[in-house]
Each structure stands twice: as structure tokens, then as C-alpha cells.
Design an enzyme around this catalytic site. Structure first.
Site, PDB file in Angstrom:
ATOM      1  N   TYR A 152      -0.472   0.970  -9.509  1.00 31.37           N
ATOM      2  CA  TYR A 152       0.907   1.400  -9.262  1.00 31.37           C
ATOM      3  C   TYR A 152       1.802   0.157  -9.229  1.00 31.37           C
ATOM      4  O   TYR A 152       1.550  -0.772  -8.457  1.00 31.37           O
ATOM      5  CB  TYR A 152       0.994   2.179  -7.946  1.00 31.37           C
ATOM      6  CG  TYR A 152       2.421   2.454  -7.559  1.00 31.37           C
ATOM      7  CD1 TYR A 152       3.276   3.107  -8.445  1.00 31.37           C
ATOM      8  CD2 TYR A 152       2.936   2.028  -6.347  1.00 31.37           C
ATOM      9  CE1 TYR A 152       4.597   3.336  -8.119  1.00 31.37           C
ATOM     10  CE2 TYR A 152       4.258   2.261  -6.016  1.00 31.37           C
ATOM     11  CZ  TYR A 152       5.081   2.913  -6.905  1.00 31.37           C
ATOM     12  OH  TYR A 152       6.396   3.126  -6.589  1.00 31.37           O
TER      13      TYR A 152
ATOM     14  N   LYS B 224       2.287  12.209  -2.454  1.00 36.75           N
ATOM     15  CA  LYS B 224       1.796  12.829  -3.705  1.00 36.75           C
ATOM     16  C   LYS B 224       1.007  14.112  -3.400  1.00 36.75           C
ATOM     17  O   LYS B 224       1.559  15.044  -2.885  1.00 36.75           O
ATOM     18  CB  LYS B 224       0.987  11.791  -4.482  1.00 36.75           C
ATOM     19  CG  LYS B 224       1.673  10.418  -4.583  1.00 36.75           C
ATOM     20  CD  LYS B 224       3.019  10.464  -5.291  1.00 36.75           C
ATOM     21  CE  LYS B 224       3.670   9.077  -5.272  1.00 36.75           C
ATOM     22  NZ  LYS B 224       4.995   9.051  -5.879  1.00 36.75           N
TER      23      LYS B 224
ATOM     24  N   ARG C 215       8.190   5.678  17.991  1.00 38.15           N
ATOM     25  CA  ARG C 215       7.767   4.635  17.041  1.00 38.15           C
ATOM     26  C   ARG C 215       6.306   4.259  17.297  1.00 38.15           C
ATOM     27  O   ARG C 215       5.547   3.981  16.378  1.00 38.15           O
ATOM     28  CB  ARG C 215       8.690   3.416  17.120  1.00 38.15           C
ATOM     29  CG  ARG C 215       8.237   2.269  16.234  1.00 38.15           C
ATOM     30  CD  ARG C 215       9.338   1.287  15.839  1.00 38.15           C
ATOM     31  NE  ARG C 215      10.260   0.955  16.890  1.00 38.15           N
ATOM     32  CZ  ARG C 215       9.978   0.210  17.976  1.00 38.15           C
ATOM     33  NH1 ARG C 215       8.764  -0.282  18.149  1.00 38.15           N
ATOM     34  NH2 ARG C 215      10.911  -0.048  18.874  1.00 38.15           N
TER      35      ARG C 215
ATOM     36  N   ASP D 106      -7.069   2.582  -3.106  1.00 40.80           N
ATOM     37  CA  ASP D 106      -5.921   3.485  -3.156  1.00 40.80           C
ATOM     38  C   ASP D 106      -6.439   4.801  -3.735  1.00 40.80           C
ATOM     39  O   ASP D 106      -6.746   4.897  -4.925  1.00 40.80           O
ATOM     40  CB  ASP D 106      -4.812   2.880  -4.030  1.00 40.80           C
ATOM     41  CG  ASP D 106      -3.547   3.738  -4.045  1.00 40.80           C
ATOM     42  OD1 ASP D 106      -3.655   4.963  -3.823  1.00 40.80           O
ATOM     43  OD2 ASP D 106      -2.461   3.190  -4.302  1.00 40.80           O
TER      44      ASP D 106
HETATM   45  N1  PLP Z   1      -0.085   4.306  -4.769  1.00 37.76           N
HETATM   46  C1  PLP Z   1      -0.050   5.034  -5.893  1.00 37.76           C
HETATM   47  C2  PLP Z   1      -1.290   5.188  -6.705  1.00 37.76           C
HETATM   48  C3  PLP Z   1       1.151   5.621  -6.303  1.00 37.76           C
HETATM   49  O1  PLP Z   1       1.159   6.343  -7.456  1.00 37.76           O
HETATM   50  C4  PLP Z   1       2.318   5.423  -5.522  1.00 37.76           C
HETATM   51  C5  PLP Z   1       3.618   5.999  -5.931  1.00 37.76           C
HETATM   52  O2  PLP Z   1       3.808   6.474  -7.034  1.00 37.76           O
HETATM   53  C6  PLP Z   1       2.234   4.660  -4.366  1.00 37.76           C
HETATM   54  C7  PLP Z   1       1.010   4.119  -4.009  1.00 37.76           C
HETATM   55  C8  PLP Z   1       3.439   4.412  -3.497  1.00 37.76           C
HETATM   56  O3  PLP Z   1       3.805   5.513  -2.744  1.00 37.76           O
HETATM   57  P1  PLP Z   1       5.281   5.754  -2.164  1.00 37.76           P
HETATM   58  O4  PLP Z   1       6.159   6.084  -3.331  1.00 37.76           O
HETATM   59  O5  PLP Z   1       5.120   6.850  -1.175  1.00 37.76           O
HETATM   60  O6  PLP Z   1       5.718   4.470  -1.506  1.00 37.76           O
END
Ligand code: PLP
Length: 372
Positions: A99, A196, A47, A171
């Protein structure tokens, strides 16, 4: 060193114990203590840290040009740790289009915990300037945004954040370090859903935060990583690192295919609008061309005839798969408003497409028959 080389070598040394060229997966939760009580290899308990996580974190920090990186079990776990590193009473400025999971995190978990937030349209940096308060500690950028592909000027917004006493986080999930390097543009932190493009094959969840500097904030996020416990498994780290090795080549192909699909859809009589920053008609094109190296593999379309027409297109695709998520080798299409739920402000006519690595002519033919 070029980014393609960094992706294949950073953090990925030949295994000193066996000479294995590809790193072994260290499926162990715990590490032996020496007779004097020390931990000679630097690891105590998985961890807190594990060799596979170190390799991934080292590689991600190098790709983004950061001082260090903390990897998490999902993109949202990484986002959550950034918010938790703030204090109740702090204020966050977030995008109006982002998101929906991040927006929900702010609304339903962090606001009750005491974090204040304001959502603004970041296409105009002035909106960020006007929303700044004395207690603003974080400006959260997502560019291109999900799902409307709004473009925010990272350098301008980072300057505004720093004029107050706020950090600026980007992000960078959609652009990836191949097409956008937020730390070079002035941001302090980069967030990734490694689920992704970095993983790239729709088979592993993960997240990461890359820090421009090692400081009290990075230390706090690392504390939350180890003690909150939302960590990726060694196998998760191994899979993401494996994906990263081909990232540059995949992302450039995703973007080239997306450009072809966007151009086809932009002149299609059944399409109202195409949201893709690579099109010169996109309102954010000039900023995107300046701060990105390519325009990514994601686009959204608005279908004439509203939600029923959009649903019919999604129902009729044959090669493209109806599913959530993005950034994998396969093309995906999704009606975002229905996935985002009642709080969504996404137009009901909107379909989001993650353009994959199939031949672009086949994707265009599939969309053409679905739009008939
Ligand atoms: N940030 C963006 C731009 C995303 O498109 C996503 C998920 O679709 C996330 C964060 C969150 O990622 P996770 O699904 O791995 O928690």
C-alpha cells in the site's frame, strides 16, 4: 469455537446494565472516579480506553488468535504506531509492492525521524535474508500485496526475521482473518486497515494492531495509542464491530465473485494480464493455496493499449464505481498509478478492482461492455 461464532460473540456481551443485546454506543469522553479516587469500571478517559473500543479490540484479538489488540483511527495510524514503537537507527525491511501510504510513511515521515528501511521483492524469501542487518528490528509483509497481488511466504519470512532480532508484521487487510491467519504462520503482529473488509461498508475509517504476545512492544504501541491519540471514536468502533459480525460470509462471497471475474478477464482478448492468486497461472498460487483459506476479493488487471486503454475501461463501467478504497459491499475500480503519484512503480495499464457483493454475472457483464 469457529471463526463465524467468534465474530458474533467475542467482546460482545449482553449489556449488564440494561440487557441490550446489541451494545450501546458509549458516547462519553470521561468516567466517574469513586470517592476513594479509584476508577471502579476501569475506564478514565476515552483517549485511554472506552467500552466500545474494548469490545472491538477483544473481538479482533480473538479473530486473529492474538493476546491483545490496539485499535486506531485509521490503518495508517496503526502502521505509524508500529514504526514509532521502534527507535531511530533501527532498520525495517518492507515490500517493494505495498500500500503506497505505508511506503510513503517510511519514506517521508519515518526515514527523516531516523528509521532506516530497505524495500525488497518478498516473493523470494532469500531477498529478505540478504537484506537483514544487525539492526533490523522489523520485517513488514503485505500479502497479497497492493496492487500487484504478490504473494509472500509468511512462515519462511517470519523464520528469517526471528533468526535475526526482528519482529515480523503482516498487513492482513486484504485477506482478513477469514482467509489468512498470520500469527498461526509465525508472525508476531498483524496490522489491519479496518476501513476495508472488517468495516465492510465503506462508511468508517479504522486500523488495528493485533499482538501475538503481551510484551514490552505491545505496551509501547498501547502507550503510543493512548498518548499519541490517534484513536477511533466509540461510534467508529461500534460500526467496525457491526461489520465484523458478517465478515466471514461477506469475505467468502467477495472471493467467490473475484474468482469468477478473474476467470472471465483471464481469457479476454483485451486483457494483457490478470493478477489474482486464485488463478493457477499466478506465480504465487501454490504459496497462497498453502497459507490462505481462499484468495480474497481483490484483483488487478493490465489492459492492452497502456494507460489510455485502461482509463477508457474505467470511464465506461456503469455498475462498478470509479473510486479509491476497497473491501466494501460495492465494487470499485481504480487506476492505481495516477493515485499513487510520481513515485509509483505500478504499471500505467493497471486497474485495481475491489470485487463487491453485487451479482457476479452483472459485474462480468459490466466489464464486458466496458471492454468493447
Ligand atoms: N493497508 C492496506 C493494505 C491498505 O490497502 C490500506 C488502504 O488502502 C491501508 C493499509 C491504510 O488504511 P487507511 O486508509 O485506513 O489508513
Amino acid at each position: 469455537m469457529h471463526i463465524e461464532t467468534t465474530a458474533i460473540h467475542a467482546g460482545q456481551e449482553i449489556d449488564p446494565a440494561t440487557g441490550a443485546v446489541i451494545p450501546p454506543i458509549y458516547l462519553t469522553t470521561t468516567f466517574e472516579r469513586a470517592p476513594d479516587g479509584s476508577f471502579p469500571h476501569g475506564y478514565i478517559y476515552t483517549r485511554n480506553g472506552n467500552p466500545n473500543r474494548t469490545m472491538l479490540e477483544t473481538c479482533l484479538a480473538a479473530l486473529e488468535g492474538g493476546a491483545e489488540c490496539a485499535a486506531f483511527g485509521s490503518g495508517l495510524a496503526a502502521a505509524m504506531s508500529i514504526f514509532q514503537a521502534l527507535r531511530p537507527g533501527d532498520h525495517v525491511i518492507a515490500p517493494d509492492d505495498a500500500y503506497h501510504g505505508v511506503t510513503r510513511l517510511l519514506r517521508e515521515i519515518m526515514a527523516p525521524w531516523g528509521l532506516e528501511y530497505t524495500r525488497v521483492d518478498m516473493r523470494d524469501p532469500q531477498h529478505v535474508r540478504l537484506a537483514m542487518r544487525p539492526n533490523t528490528r522489523l520485517v513488514w509483509i503485505e500479502t497479497p500485496s497492493n496492487p500487484l497481488l504478490k504473494i509472500a511466504d509468511i512462515a519462511a519470512i517470519a523464520t528469517i526475521a526471528h533468526a535475526g532480532s526482528a519482529r515480523c508484521v503482516v498487513d492482513n487487510t486484504w485477506a482478513t482473518p477469514i482467509q489468512q491467519r498470520p500469527l498461526e504462520l509465525g508472525a508476531d503482529l498483524v496490522l489491519h486497515a479496518t476501513t476495508k473488509y472488517l468495516g465492510g461498508h465503506s462508511d468508517v475509517l479504522g486500523g488495528a494492531v493485533v499482538f501475538r504476545a503481551s510484551d514490552a512492544f505491545s505496551e509501547r504501541v498501547r502507550f503510543l495509542q493512548a498518548n499519541g491519540g490517534a484513536v477511533p471514536s466509540p461510534f467508529d468502533c461500534w460500526l467496525v464491530l457491526r461489520g465484523i459480525q458478517t465478515l466471514a460470509y461477506r469475505v467468502r462471497a467477495h472471493a467467490a465473485h473475484a474468482m469468477q471475474v478473474a476467470r472471465f478477464l483471464a481469457v479476454h482478448p483485451r486483457i494483457e494480464r490478470v493478477h489474482y492468486p486464485g488463478l493457477t497461472t499466478h506465480p504465487g498460487h501454490a504459496v497462497a493455496a498453502r497459507q490462505m483459506h481462499g484468495f480474497g476479493g481483490m484483483l488487478s488487471i493490465e489492459v492492452k493499449g497502456g494507460e489510455p486503454a485502461a482509463m477508457a475501461v474505467a470511464a465506461n463501467v456503469k455498475i462498478i464505481t470509479r473510486a479509491t478504497s476497497l473491501g466494501g459491499i460495492e465494487s470499485l475500480i481504480e487506476h492505481r498509478a495516477s493515485v499513487e503519484g510520481p513515485e509509483s512503480s505500478t504499471p500505467p495499464s493497471l486497474l485495481r478492482i475491489s470485487v463487491g457483493l453485487e451479482h457476479p454475472d452483472d459485474l462480468i457483464a459490466d466489464l464486458a461492455q466496458a471492454l468493447e
